[in-house]
Design an enzyme around this catalytic site. Structure first.
Site: not given
Lengths: 309, 309
Positions: B214, B141, B171
């Site tokens: 996302i 992330y 992401k």
């Protein structure tokens, strides 16, 4: 000896020793805490230099239990209890209070950036309400270089008005003397105690009416820092400050937390002290040797550490 | 329906509803998750927009238990398990895996700033070793505007080499398309799946070989975002992207997380949805009305929400 009622003087964010498996080493921890107490340094356990935010709340609660059951004087503790999550901060703060550690150093919630003073006010207000103890004394922890969430003067003013007595002071680790000065001028007269965030500003803070410092290097150079605190009005105060600065400058050539731990490892002859939890990285052998050599060059020592170790 | 084996398509960092007492509202949470699943949006629970780092690990584990016992399909979960403390990340990740949620989105430890790639590598390596499961799939992330701890291309390269298969994707919430592009070019061909960090870059990401997005606004605009994902090769894809951008722009006039929750409150006629945990601040009534009015002006709707609510 400093007052048992209200924290003053020199505190150290106690470095947390780990085993080679990265678990807190309780036995070594207690020995280090005892050595600091003997130097008249208070224990700001779970600070930035303690790798506190690399520890789970349960690990911190267990360390607190160990401190208290090892007869470390609870009035010399100032545990850091500010976590990212509201519920974690409440749980850890309540645990500290349950052991009699009423003075806590509290980071703001530090994940979200650009949050408003209103949001931070609500955070501290919720914590105070949920902890629900008249004994609670909060020292705000202003360390924008790391937390990236500053505690503004306007926020302090609002908190002091809403929670007089509970909001007890600040550790200013901004590194910005003008900010410390503003806190000293505006809030210290109201009984809001200003601690410098390192010994770099100890003399200036004492001269401006502050109460001491909470400093990383208190872990390694406690006696000399306490001597300046005790003698800040003496003629040689500036020379003492300069000597402290020179010692700090050696540590500052390296990543601070690994360097503190490496130095304790060198002077106690317990190299496992060098272990840090990721994302920190321990000093390489070459760095450790360079640090040891530079410390020898300035005649640095850690009196009493060998005996206790 | 997207593949059950490997996450693709549109995921939403599920907003976490709170009661007026700031506790997670499990019943409302499940309803919202069901609505998202019906729109074919996967559940990236415990993301930034979930206020995940304002929740204790135990609160997150209980929410996961509730999801699974409520028959939310576990293969549609991608829980965020990266915490500040190594031991917290390990505990939460193990819990997710124990429930069958093998794909996790993992922040780097985010308290210390200026940490090295070596330190972050050691952090992920320790987590992988301690979790100790071949089933683990980690999506990194990267959200430097909030975490302030970037995941560099060099770090990804090193992690992929050391833990092939386990390091499954990213992401990218940097907001920097050139960075997403570099990840797509260098790592997607190795089976490292790149999700855009918002629908703003969904079309560009799909055209460059990525697997989806996302996105915060997946909480409120799921159907339209999924339609672009499904039809990214159709002639009207650019027009669909422009429409998504226009909707997002309305939310972006307000603090995002409170605005998402306020909108769900307005469209479900459950104003308690507006509650956030400090340090976030809920929208004022005037802000909420302005948001509702602006959404009406663009003909925004949340089909099916009323029925489920």
């Amino acid at each position: 000896m400093t007052s048992v009622n209200r924290p003053r003087g020199v505190y150290s964010p106690v470095v947390t020793p780990f085993t080679s498996d990265l678990l807190p080493d309780h036995e070594r921890y207690i020995r280090h805490c005892r050595w600091l107490i003997e130097q008249d340094v208070g224990l700001a356990v779970f600070g930035t230099n303690s790798e506190a935010n690399s520890l789970a709340v349960s690990e911190k609660m267990t360390l607190l239990d160990t401190l208290v059951s090892s007869e470390i004087p609870v009035d010399r503790l100032m545990p850091g209890t500010g976590c990212s999550a509201l519920t974690d901060t409440v749980e850890l703060t309540r645990h500290a209070l349950s052991l009699g550690a009423n003075h806590v150093l509290m980071l703001p919630p530090f994940f979200y950036k650009g949050v408003t003073d209103e949001g931070l006010f609500r955070s501290y207000a919720q914590i105070i309400e949920r902890v629900g103890s008249d004994a609670l004394r909060i020292y705000l922890y202003h360390i924008p270089p790391v937390s990236q969430v500053p505690i503004s003067l306007a926020l302090i003013e609002r908190l002091l008005a809403a929670f007089p007595g509970v909001i007890a002071g600040v550790k200013d680790s901004s590194g910005d003397w003008s900010n410390t000065q503003a806190m000293l001028e505006r809030f210290q007269p109201q009984g809001f105690d200003v601690f410098a965030g390192s010994e770099t500003f100890l003399l200036a803070t004492m001269r401006a009416g502050g109460v001491g410092c909470i400093t990383a290097t208190g872990n390694v150079n406690p006696a000399a820092i306490v001597q300046l605190y005790r003698n800040w009005q003496s003629a040689d105060a500036d020379a003492r400050q300069a000597a402290l600065d020179a010692t700090r400058a050696v540590f500052a050539r390296f990543p601070m937390i690994p360097a503190l731990k490496a130095a304790i490892g060198v002077y106690s002859n317990e190299p496992e002290w060098g272990v840090v939890r990721p994302p920190l990285v321990d000093l390489t052998p070459a760095q450790r040797d360079a640090l040891a050599s530079a410390l020898r060059d300035i005649g640095f020592s850690m009196p009493g550490l060998e005996v206790i170790a």
